[in-house]
Design a protein around this motif. Structure first.
Motif, PDB file in Angstrom:
ATOM      1  N   TYR A 184       0.835  -1.200   0.000  1.00  0.00           N
ATOM      2  CA  TYR A 184       0.000   0.000   0.000  1.00  0.00           C
ATOM      3  C   TYR A 184       0.869   1.248   0.000  1.00  0.00           C
ATOM      4  CZ  TYR A 184      -3.937  -3.022   1.059  1.00  0.00           C
ATOM      5  OH  TYR A 184      -4.898  -3.995   0.992  1.00  0.00           O
ATOM      6  N   VAL A 185       0.284   2.321  -0.482  1.00  0.00           N
ATOM      7  CA  VAL A 185       0.974   3.590  -0.579  1.00  0.00           C
ATOM      8  C   VAL A 185       0.093   4.665   0.059  1.00  0.00           C
ATOM      9  CG1 VAL A 185       0.046   4.175  -2.847  1.00  0.00           C
ATOM     10  CG2 VAL A 185       2.324   4.981  -2.214  1.00  0.00           C
ATOM     11  N   CYS A 186       0.741   5.597   0.718  1.00  0.00           N
ATOM     12  CA  CYS A 186       0.018   6.689   1.362  1.00  0.00           C
ATOM     13  C   CYS A 186      -0.473   7.701   0.317  1.00  0.00           C
ATOM     14  CB  CYS A 186       0.935   7.374   2.372  1.00  0.00           C
ATOM     15  SG  CYS A 186       0.144   8.733   3.262  1.00  0.00           S
ATOM     16  N   THR A 187      -1.380   8.531   0.715  1.00  0.00           N
ATOM     17  CA  THR A 187      -1.853   9.615  -0.140  1.00  0.00           C
ATOM     18  C   THR A 187      -0.685  10.480  -0.620  1.00  0.00           C
ATOM     19  OG1 THR A 187      -3.760   9.651   1.346  1.00  0.00           O
ATOM     20  CG2 THR A 187      -3.634  11.422  -0.279  1.00  0.00           C
ATOM     21  N   CYS A 188       0.335  10.603   0.237  1.00  0.00           N
ATOM     22  CA  CYS A 188       1.482  11.461  -0.095  1.00  0.00           C
ATOM     23  C   CYS A 188       2.450  10.791  -1.064  1.00  0.00           C
ATOM     24  CB  CYS A 188       2.231  11.866   1.167  1.00  0.00           C
ATOM     25  SG  CYS A 188       3.266  10.558   1.880  1.00  0.00           S
ATOM     26  N   ARG A 227       5.492   4.534   0.437  1.00  0.00           N
ATOM     27  CA  ARG A 227       5.047   3.186   0.782  1.00  0.00           C
ATOM     28  C   ARG A 227       4.704   3.109   2.261  1.00  0.00           C
ATOM     29  NH1 ARG A 227       6.429  -0.999  -2.858  1.00  0.00           N
ATOM     30  NH2 ARG A 227       5.642  -2.471  -1.317  1.00  0.00           N
ATOM     31  N   LEU A 228       3.670   2.341   2.581  1.00  0.00           N
ATOM     32  CA  LEU A 228       3.246   2.131   3.957  1.00  0.00           C
ATOM     33  C   LEU A 228       3.834   0.828   4.472  1.00  0.00           C
ATOM     34  CD1 LEU A 228      -0.448   3.241   3.456  1.00  0.00           C
ATOM     35  CD2 LEU A 228       1.249   4.435   4.856  1.00  0.00           C
ATOM     36  N   GLY A 229       4.237   0.806   5.732  1.00  0.00           N
ATOM     37  CA  GLY A 229       4.763  -0.410   6.354  1.00  0.00           C
ATOM     38  C   GLY A 229       3.618  -1.320   6.786  1.00  0.00           C
ATOM     39  N   ALA A 230       3.893  -2.157   7.762  1.00  0.00           N
ATOM     40  CA  ALA A 230       2.892  -3.111   8.228  1.00  0.00           C
ATOM     41  C   ALA A 230       1.797  -2.399   9.027  1.00  0.00           C
ATOM     42  CB  ALA A 230       3.566  -4.170   9.100  1.00  0.00           C
ATOM     43  N   ALA A 231       0.608  -2.973   8.965  1.00  0.00           N
ATOM     44  CA  ALA A 231      -0.517  -2.405   9.713  1.00  0.00           C
ATOM     45  C   ALA A 231      -0.454  -2.841  11.176  1.00  0.00           C
ATOM     46  CB  ALA A 231      -1.831  -2.867   9.097  1.00  0.00           C
ATOM     47  N   LYS A 232      -0.954  -1.979  12.050  1.00  0.00           N
ATOM     48  CA  LYS A 232      -1.194  -2.365  13.439  1.00  0.00           C
ATOM     49  C   LYS A 232      -2.676  -2.178  13.691  1.00  0.00           C
ATOM     50  CE  LYS A 232       3.338  -1.024  15.201  1.00  0.00           C
ATOM     51  NZ  LYS A 232       4.099  -0.008  15.953  1.00  0.00           N
ATOM     52  N   GLU A 233      -3.341  -3.244  14.033  1.00  0.00           N
ATOM     53  CA  GLU A 233      -4.786  -3.193  14.297  1.00  0.00           C
ATOM     54  C   GLU A 233      -5.533  -2.494  13.163  1.00  0.00           C
ATOM     55  OE1 GLU A 233      -5.315  -1.549  18.138  1.00  0.00           O
ATOM     56  OE2 GLU A 233      -4.295  -3.200  19.155  1.00  0.00           O
ATOM     57  N   ARG A 234      -5.183  -2.906  11.939  1.00  0.00           N
ATOM     58  CA  ARG A 234      -5.849  -2.417  10.724  1.00  0.00           C
ATOM     59  C   ARG A 234      -5.627  -0.925  10.493  1.00  0.00           C
ATOM     60  NH1 ARG A 234      -8.393  -6.760   9.109  1.00  0.00           N
ATOM     61  NH2 ARG A 234      -9.486  -5.775   7.408  1.00  0.00           N
ATOM     62  N   TYR A 276      -2.643   1.919   9.240  1.00  0.00           N
ATOM     63  CA  TYR A 276      -1.325   2.170   8.662  1.00  0.00           C
ATOM     64  C   TYR A 276      -0.932   3.605   8.995  1.00  0.00           C
ATOM     65  CZ  TYR A 276      -2.077  -1.978   5.739  1.00  0.00           C
ATOM     66  OH  TYR A 276      -2.294  -3.247   5.292  1.00  0.00           O
ATOM     67  N   ALA A 277       0.241   3.780   9.570  1.00  0.00           N
ATOM     68  CA  ALA A 277       0.730   5.126   9.868  1.00  0.00           C
ATOM     69  C   ALA A 277       1.845   5.448   8.883  1.00  0.00           C
ATOM     70  CB  ALA A 277       1.255   5.184  11.296  1.00  0.00           C
ATOM     71  N   CYS A 278       1.738   6.573   8.200  1.00  0.00           N
ATOM     72  CA  CYS A 278       2.768   6.970   7.238  1.00  0.00           C
ATOM     73  C   CYS A 278       3.889   7.693   7.990  1.00  0.00           C
ATOM     74  CB  CYS A 278       2.189   7.875   6.159  1.00  0.00           C
ATOM     75  SG  CYS A 278       3.453   8.419   4.980  1.00  0.00           S
ATOM     76  N   THR A 279       5.093   7.155   7.879  1.00  0.00           N
ATOM     77  CA  THR A 279       6.219   7.767   8.593  1.00  0.00           C
ATOM     78  C   THR A 279       6.688   9.043   7.889  1.00  0.00           C
ATOM     79  OG1 THR A 279       7.737   6.376   7.349  1.00  0.00           O
ATOM     80  CG2 THR A 279       7.027   5.571   9.506  1.00  0.00           C
ATOM     81  N   ALA A 280       6.271   9.247   6.636  1.00  0.00           N
ATOM     82  CA  ALA A 280       6.723  10.435   5.909  1.00  0.00           C
ATOM     83  C   ALA A 280       5.854  11.655   6.195  1.00  0.00           C
ATOM     84  CB  ALA A 280       6.756  10.158   4.407  1.00  0.00           C
ATOM     85  N   CYS A 281       4.526  11.465   6.216  1.00  0.00           N
ATOM     86  CA  CYS A 281       3.644  12.644   6.318  1.00  0.00           C
ATOM     87  C   CYS A 281       2.764  12.620   7.556  1.00  0.00           C
ATOM     88  CB  CYS A 281       2.763  12.772   5.068  1.00  0.00           C
ATOM     89  SG  CYS A 281       1.426  11.547   5.004  1.00  0.00           S
ATOM     90  N   ASP A 308      -7.739   0.305   7.228  1.00  0.00           N
ATOM     91  CA  ASP A 308      -8.056  -0.804   6.332  1.00  0.00           C
ATOM     92  C   ASP A 308      -9.470  -1.269   6.643  1.00  0.00           C
ATOM     93  OD1 ASP A 308      -8.403  -3.239   5.115  1.00  0.00           O
ATOM     94  OD2 ASP A 308      -6.446  -4.036   5.688  1.00  0.00           O
ATOM     95  N   GLU A 309     -10.377  -0.982   5.736  1.00  0.00           N
ATOM     96  CA  GLU A 309     -11.769  -1.404   5.931  1.00  0.00           C
ATOM     97  C   GLU A 309     -12.066  -2.494   4.930  1.00  0.00           C
ATOM     98  OE1 GLU A 309     -13.912   2.297   5.609  1.00  0.00           O
ATOM     99  OE2 GLU A 309     -13.553   2.701   7.738  1.00  0.00           O
ATOM    100  N   ALA A 310     -11.912  -3.718   5.366  1.00  0.00           N
ATOM    101  CA  ALA A 310     -12.159  -4.881   4.507  1.00  0.00           C
ATOM    102  C   ALA A 310     -11.311  -4.826   3.247  1.00  0.00           C
ATOM    103  CB  ALA A 310     -13.651  -4.982   4.168  1.00  0.00           C
TER     104      ALA A 310
END
Lengths: 208, 208, 208
Positions: free
Chosen positions: A165-169, A172-179, A181-186, A192-194
């Motif tokens: 997955y890729v962020c709006t910015c 690339r997004l890393g692994a999800a935690k409890e569905r 994704y936190a973008c470390t860049a922005c 993640d909804e289904a």
């Protein structure tokens, strides 16, 4: 250089539509046909062709050597890299070939392509007909896309496979935690909804 | 046809730089921007775009439909096949998209590409940003290059993989004997020095 | 728009041959060189280049951004999708590179490509030099073709692999019964003669 104060068209471009938004730039050796719509603050690179029936939203970038055929719609903020190929006919034959019979007598052959808001297509990718590229998805350069791409999905290869997955910015997004994704860049958070990602928290102060 | 005796520019090309070397030919529907450097005895095919900041050395061939973006440098004797795509942004978004924020306010997004002396890129290949194509290396037609290519290396596929070595003259090299490759086509010997090939014995009488 | 009643050439195209068949259309930013032959009722899209020595038969469609090089022959009813790349040199180097020696002093380097009657090449495909695309074969979009394709064969991928057969009308054929393929779309029957398909029964009333 020609300009009417609202948009800019290189003198070696051919623009036949009246629907060009303010702030848009159309470069040399482009042809934008009558019956197209091009939004505001777009940038159409050189050797771009926009066919009657194509629709391009606001703030879209189309790099050099791309054809935006009838049936292709690029929503706001989309990015199309150089020499990307869209297609709108799944069973192509030369239309004047006797073998094609009357298949081209109507528009039943036409399959549409939708690049949703912010969808981004890397250079030299090939997009088969009848697909959707989801919101802020990323098609990697050189990919051959044979299936629709979900929002924020990243696909690569030939045929293209989902790889993350890729962020709006754009990062690339890393692994999800409890569905989530936190973008470390922005700093955005995506939920993640289904299997479909959407933004939870756009950074404060951002305006469309 | 326009010529000043030193170089030749098709009347349907747009050339805005003063730095065109003697003997260079620039074909129809090209655009070479101000602030570019093009060496001597080059050949730029039709529909080629050279962006401000690009540098092209002597005796380079760029076939039709190629964009040489800012950040791309093609050293002497390089060959770029038709519709090859270079890229200079690893996280592309439409620059006027609010999601892109201020990422395009500076040139920090720019990643450079270097095609070293004699490097050869087959038609319709895609070169990801930030890579080097080594001296007299060969990228096969249609490859998607995601890693730098060593001198005289041959890569093919998507993503491109190293599959062997090529001589300075362009022919594939067979197996090495005691870390030496002998070209059966031109007689050159190439030495493998820790995985990097270099010529041991250019044929007599050859001049750069 | 220029026309002589027989064919139509966009005023921003460059046409230097006298051999353009009746009913042919040549779009903006094309260049058709002297010493080419273009048949009747063809359609050459924008930014197409036809090099001296190329031959194009009747009712051929060449979409935007394609180069038809010397050594390429497109037979009647062929279809070439957008940004398709043909190649005619298996060992490319910049011809003015000292390393290329005298390899470009003659035309021995030239390898020919033949697209037989009705052969269809999907957008952004790459066709290596020296191959034949058989009658009414189909090269899928984005494929990298390294071997000749038999009549009615379908190839896809990089490198391209045979994955089935396609009818003259353009639709995929299902499984054979007793070496016969029946097209459910148009009613044609194709016979498998030692791996080469040919039509048994063209529909009544069809005229070439």
């Amino acid at each position: 250089m020609e300009t009417n104060g609202d948009f800019w068209i290189h003198p070696d471009a051919i623009v036949e539509t009246d629907s060009i938004g303010a702030g848009t730039r159309i470069h040399a050796f482009c042809h934008v046909m009558a019956g197209t719509v091009v939004g505001e603050r777009c940038n159409l690179g050189e050797h771009v062709f926009v066919e009657t029936g194509a629709v391009i939203g606001d703030r879209v970038t189309v790099k050099n050597g791309v054809q935006v055929w009838e049936g292709v719609r690029l929503e706001a903020n989309a990015f199309v890299g150089p020499n990307v190929v869209f297609l709108n006919d799944r069973y192509p034959r030369s239309p004047r070939s006797p073998a094609a019979g009357d298949r081209y007598a109507t528009k039943d052959w036409l399959q549409e392509t939708l690049v949703q808001e912010g969808g981004t297509i890397g250079g030299n990718a090939t997009i088969l007909p009848g697909l959707q590229i989801g919101r802020y998805a990323l098609v990697a350069a050189g990919a051959v896309v044979t299936k629709s791409v979900p929002a924020h999905g990243v696909v690569m290869g030939a045929p293209a496979r989902e790889v993350g997955y890729v962020c709006t910015c754009g990062r690339r997004l890393g692994a999800a935690k409890e569905r989530q994704y936190a973008c470390t860049a922005c700093g955005r958070t995506l939920l993640d909804e289904a299997g479909v990602l959407r933004e939870a928290s756009p950074p404060a102060g951002e305006k469309a």
